[in-house]
Design a protein around this motif. Structure first.
Motif, PDB file in Angstrom:
ATOM      1  N   GLY A 143     -53.703  74.802  36.458  1.00 32.16           N
ATOM      2  CA  GLY A 143     -52.349  74.934  35.927  1.00 32.16           C
ATOM      3  C   GLY A 143     -51.913  73.713  35.154  1.00 32.16           C
ATOM      4  O   GLY A 143     -52.409  73.452  34.070  1.00 32.16           O
ATOM      5  N   GLU A 144     -50.973  72.950  35.706  1.00 33.14           N
ATOM      6  CA  GLU A 144     -50.374  71.837  34.987  1.00 33.14           C
ATOM      7  C   GLU A 144     -51.299  70.629  34.906  1.00 33.14           C
ATOM      8  O   GLU A 144     -52.066  70.355  35.820  1.00 33.14           O
ATOM      9  CB  GLU A 144     -49.066  71.431  35.654  1.00 33.14           C
ATOM     10  N   ARG A 145     -51.124  69.913  33.808  1.00 34.23           N
ATOM     11  CA  ARG A 145     -51.887  68.679  33.615  1.00 34.23           C
ATOM     12  C   ARG A 145     -51.228  67.550  34.389  1.00 34.23           C
ATOM     13  O   ARG A 145     -50.002  67.514  34.515  1.00 34.23           O
ATOM     14  CB  ARG A 145     -51.937  68.329  32.133  1.00 34.23           C
TER      15      ARG A 145
ATOM     16  N   ASP B 201     -58.927  72.703  27.124  1.00 32.97           N
ATOM     17  CA  ASP B 201     -58.560  73.931  27.837  1.00 32.97           C
ATOM     18  C   ASP B 201     -59.639  74.998  27.700  1.00 32.97           C
ATOM     19  O   ASP B 201     -59.392  76.179  27.954  1.00 32.97           O
ATOM     20  CB  ASP B 201     -57.218  74.494  27.353  1.00 32.97           C
TER      21      ASP B 201
ATOM     22  N   TYR C 164     -59.553  67.103  34.400  1.00 32.50           N
ATOM     23  CA  TYR C 164     -58.534  68.152  34.405  1.00 32.50           C
ATOM     24  C   TYR C 164     -59.235  69.491  34.473  1.00 32.50           C
ATOM     25  O   TYR C 164     -60.183  69.750  33.742  1.00 32.50           O
ATOM     26  CB  TYR C 164     -57.690  68.041  33.137  1.00 32.50           C
TER      27      TYR C 164
END
Length: 180
Positions: free
Chosen positions: A39-41, A175, A34
């Motif tokens: 942006g989105e997972r 993150d 990731y």
């Protein structure tokens, strides 16, 4: 315990630590890829990450508990009675960190500072322990020297090796990014 028996305690600790890391990075499911900058997972990301992290922290916690028990036993055999309060408190601190990371996902960020210190210390502590072991193995030393070496190795793994491994396991999915 003879000098020969005590001499192999430290390499055994390192060996178990290496086996645990082999199991974590080669036999457990790999952490999902990731990029926080995208942006989105991806779907199922959280479940895949949990399938990697839960057994990882359990293995690290069990090894930490084994090191703590060995350190308390070693202190007990030297003193002839229970270990002193500083030893008990020093052994309990990493255990508290490990339990906190198992109970609360937010607490896993606690691995950052000791983990960075552990990674940085590899270049200084590991060579010193190896040279010390070689001096003990090749020289005519007292058995007490091998016990002190084994204790130094156990404390190094408890306060440097385990947090470094915990940090490396925490980074995927944290993150954390150096910039996008």
């Amino acid at each position: 315990m003879t000098k020969r028996e005590a001499l192999w305690q430290a390499p055994a600790m390192f060996g178990v630590f290496l086996v645990i890391n082999f199991v974590i990075w080669e036999l457990l499911p790999s952490p999902p890829a990731y990029n926080p900058c995208d942006g989105e997972r991806p779907p199922g990301y959280t479940a895949d990450l949990h399938a990697f992290r839960a057994p990882t922290y359990i293995l690290l916690g069990l090894f930490g508990a084994a090191l703590a028990v060995w350190l308390l036993w070693s202190s007990w055999t030297q003193r002839g009675d229970r270990p002193g309060a500083p030893t008990i408190v020093a052994v309990a601190l990493p255990a508290a960190l490990g339990l906190a990371s198992l109970v609360s996902p937010a607490a896993r960020g606690l691995w950052v500072a000791p983990g960075v210190a552990g990674i940085a210390a590899i270049v200084t502590v590991l060579p010193v322990l190896v040279v010390w072991w070689l001096v003990l193995a090749l020289g005519r030393t007292r058995p007490r020297g091998t016990v002190l070496h084994a204790r130094a190795t156990a404390w190094s793994l408890l306060y440097l090796g385990l947090p470094a491994a915990g940090l490396i396991a925490w980074l995927p999915g944290s993150d954390f990014s150096l910039g996008c």
